[in-house]
Enzyme design. Structure first.
Site, PDB file in Angstrom:
ATOM      1  N   ASN A  10     -28.262  49.823  31.010  1.00 43.22           N
ATOM      2  CA  ASN A  10     -29.384  48.846  30.702  1.00 43.22           C
ATOM      3  C   ASN A  10     -28.370  47.659  30.832  1.00 43.22           C
ATOM      4  OD1 ASN A  10     -31.000  47.949  29.367  1.00 43.22           O
ATOM      5  ND2 ASN A  10     -31.023  49.442  28.059  1.00 43.22           N
ATOM      6  N   TRP A  11     -28.708  46.739  30.323  1.00 43.00           N
ATOM      7  CA  TRP A  11     -27.491  45.347  30.732  1.00 43.00           C
ATOM      8  C   TRP A  11     -28.702  44.644  29.319  1.00 43.00           C
ATOM      9  CZ3 TRP A  11     -26.770  42.963  35.369  1.00 43.00           C
ATOM     10  CH2 TRP A  11     -25.737  43.613  36.673  1.00 43.00           C
ATOM     11  N   LYS A  12     -29.502  45.174  29.052  1.00 49.20           N
ATOM     12  CA  LYS A  12     -30.640  44.201  27.705  1.00 49.20           C
ATOM     13  C   LYS A  12     -30.672  42.846  28.730  1.00 49.20           C
ATOM     14  CE  LYS A  12     -29.340  48.471  24.969  1.00 49.20           C
ATOM     15  NZ  LYS A  12     -29.142  48.350  23.324  1.00 49.20           N
ATOM     16  N   HIS A  96     -38.286  52.000  25.051  1.00 53.86           N
ATOM     17  CA  HIS A  96     -36.719  51.876  25.037  1.00 53.86           C
ATOM     18  C   HIS A  96     -37.011  51.820  22.996  1.00 53.86           C
ATOM     19  CE1 HIS A  96     -33.163  50.406  23.380  1.00 53.86           C
ATOM     20  NE2 HIS A  96     -32.077  50.432  24.362  1.00 53.86           N
ATOM     21  N   GLU A  98     -35.715  49.743  21.201  1.00 53.17           N
ATOM     22  CA  GLU A  98     -36.136  47.526  21.079  1.00 53.17           C
ATOM     23  C   GLU A  98     -36.941  47.168  21.053  1.00 53.17           C
ATOM     24  OE1 GLU A  98     -32.239  47.405  22.999  1.00 53.17           O
ATOM     25  OE2 GLU A  98     -30.828  47.372  22.107  1.00 53.17           O
ATOM     26  N   GLU A 167     -32.103  58.491  22.659  1.00 51.47           N
ATOM     27  CA  GLU A 167     -31.407  57.346  21.898  1.00 51.47           C
ATOM     28  C   GLU A 167     -31.171  57.731  20.955  1.00 51.47           C
ATOM     29  OE1 GLU A 167     -30.428  54.494  24.868  1.00 51.47           O
ATOM     30  OE2 GLU A 167     -31.610  53.909  24.569  1.00 51.47           O
ATOM     31  N   GLY A 173     -25.911  50.566  19.407  1.00 51.42           N
ATOM     32  CA  GLY A 173     -25.392  48.895  19.748  1.00 51.42           C
ATOM     33  C   GLY A 173     -24.372  49.112  18.340  1.00 51.42           C
ATOM     34  N   SER A 213     -24.233  53.763  21.657  1.00 53.77           N
ATOM     35  CA  SER A 213     -22.505  54.290  21.837  1.00 53.77           C
ATOM     36  C   SER A 213     -21.601  55.224  22.922  1.00 53.77           C
ATOM     37  CB  SER A 213     -21.986  54.114  19.909  1.00 53.77           C
ATOM     38  OG  SER A 213     -22.968  53.355  19.433  1.00 53.77           O
ATOM     39  N   GLY A 234     -25.160  51.214  26.740  1.00 52.32           N
ATOM     40  CA  GLY A 234     -25.843  49.310  27.052  1.00 52.32           C
ATOM     41  C   GLY A 234     -24.105  49.225  26.979  1.00 52.32           C
ATOM     42  N   GLY A 235     -23.764  47.995  25.926  1.00 47.47           N
ATOM     43  CA  GLY A 235     -22.727  47.356  26.264  1.00 47.47           C
ATOM     44  C   GLY A 235     -21.430  48.065  26.642  1.00 47.47           C
TER      45      GLY A 235
HETATM   46  P1  13P Z   1     -25.398  50.783  23.505  1.00 50.25           P
HETATM   47  O1  13P Z   1     -24.548  52.029  24.929  1.00 50.25           O
HETATM   48  O2  13P Z   1     -24.872  49.907  23.405  1.00 50.25           O
HETATM   49  O3  13P Z   1     -25.753  51.786  22.087  1.00 50.25           O
HETATM   50  O4  13P Z   1     -26.445  51.209  24.120  1.00 50.25           O
HETATM   51  C1  13P Z   1     -27.321  51.946  24.128  1.00 50.25           C
HETATM   52  C2  13P Z   1     -28.825  52.136  24.968  1.00 50.25           C
HETATM   53  O5  13P Z   1     -30.226  51.284  23.956  1.00 50.25           O
HETATM   54  C3  13P Z   1     -29.055  52.059  26.026  1.00 50.25           C
HETATM   55  O6  13P Z   1     -30.315  52.243  26.312  1.00 50.25           O
END
Ligand code: 13P
Length: 259
Positions: A10-12, A96, A98, A167, A173, A213, A234-235
């Site tokens: 997930n590149w956000k 998600h 977010e 999640e 994050g 994470s 994510g990251g």
């Molecule tokens: P991180 O891996 O950056 O914690 O993000 C997880 C995430 O929200 C994937 O959808």
């Protein structure tokens, strides 16, 4: 045949340019191509999806969007529908945390999931407790309720395309990845809640993944868990070398598991 486990990137809201998006894809192609144990799926921002689609041809890497709208078309400024996505990519993420934090309710998530599944997209529905709920010992009841409400429009026929992502909000994050034992308990609850809704056979087909994470140093701890069907990253998915390492180690764990 059962669905493969999935490693989802997930590149956000990243990266900022098409060139950077292309470089990121090119950096993971080799690792993805040299294995057949794990489905690798990447979720760029909407703007980069068509460009990335061209780059993915022949790589085996699958493509998805980070959100979708439930109506197929019409007067909905700024939206992109599940029906549109179905002509372009295989996957979508809905619910998600977010997006939930920006006001998306369980009811909205349920509509999006319903439309995505009806459009035959493989659909990742995200659930997870926040820090306050976690500290108050409400993690189990929060995810159970979220699964129930978010899958209001899902049925047994959708099970092959349905992925539930655990999640925990406090792990996203933050560098504070969930203890694998806690993740395992929550993922079991999530599968049980899905099974209640769509039946035992379909409940077994649903894939349940962990996100929060996850990185190259800890991914194996999760994919080794019984009934963990992959990770949502994510990251760490924004670093091609690290994500390539994660593809290799995840494929290694799952290939050992089937021998
Ligand atoms: P991180 O891996 O950056 O914690 O993000 C997880 C995430 O929200 C994937 O959808």
């Amino acid at each position: 045949m059962a669905n493969k486990p999935v490693l989802a990137a997930n590149w956000k809201l990243n990266p900022t340019t098409a060139g950077e998006a292309a470089a990121l894809v090119q950096g993971i192609v080799e690792a993805a191509r040299n294995q057949d144990r794990v489905t690798v799926a990447i979720f760029p921002p909407f703007l980069w999806i068509l460009g990335v689609l061209e780059l993915l041809e022949g790589t085996g890497i699958e493509l998805g969007a980070q959100d979708c709208f439930w109506e197929p078309s019409g007067p909905y400024t700024g939206e992109v529908s599940a029906a549109m996505l179905a002509g372009v990519c295989q996957w979508v993420i809905v619910g998600h945390s977010e997006r939930r934090a920006m006001g998306e309710t369980d009811e909205v998530v349920a509509r999006k999931a319903g439309a995505a599944l009806a459009a035959k997209l493989s659909t990742i529905v995200c659930v997870g407790e926040n820090q306050e709920q976690h500290d108050a010992g409400q993690a189990a009841q929060v995810v159970t309720a979220q699964v129930g409400a978010s899958l209001a429009q899902a049925s047994a026929d959708d099970s092959e395309r349905l992925v539930l992502a655990y999640e925990p909000v406090w792990a996203i994050g933050t560098g504070k990845n969930a203890d694998p034992e806690h993740a395992y308990k929550q993922m079991r609850l999530i599968r049980d809640a899905a099974t209640k809704l769509i039946g035992p056979k379909a409940g077994q087909n649903v894939r349940v993944v962990y996100g929060g994470s996850v990185n190259a140093a800890n991914v194996e701890q999760y994919v080794e868990l019984p009934q963990c069907d992959g990770c949502l990253v994510g990251g760490a998915s924004l670093k091609a070398d690290e994500f390539s390492t994660m593809i290799r180690s995840t494929a290694g764990v799952y290939s050992a598991a089937v021998q």
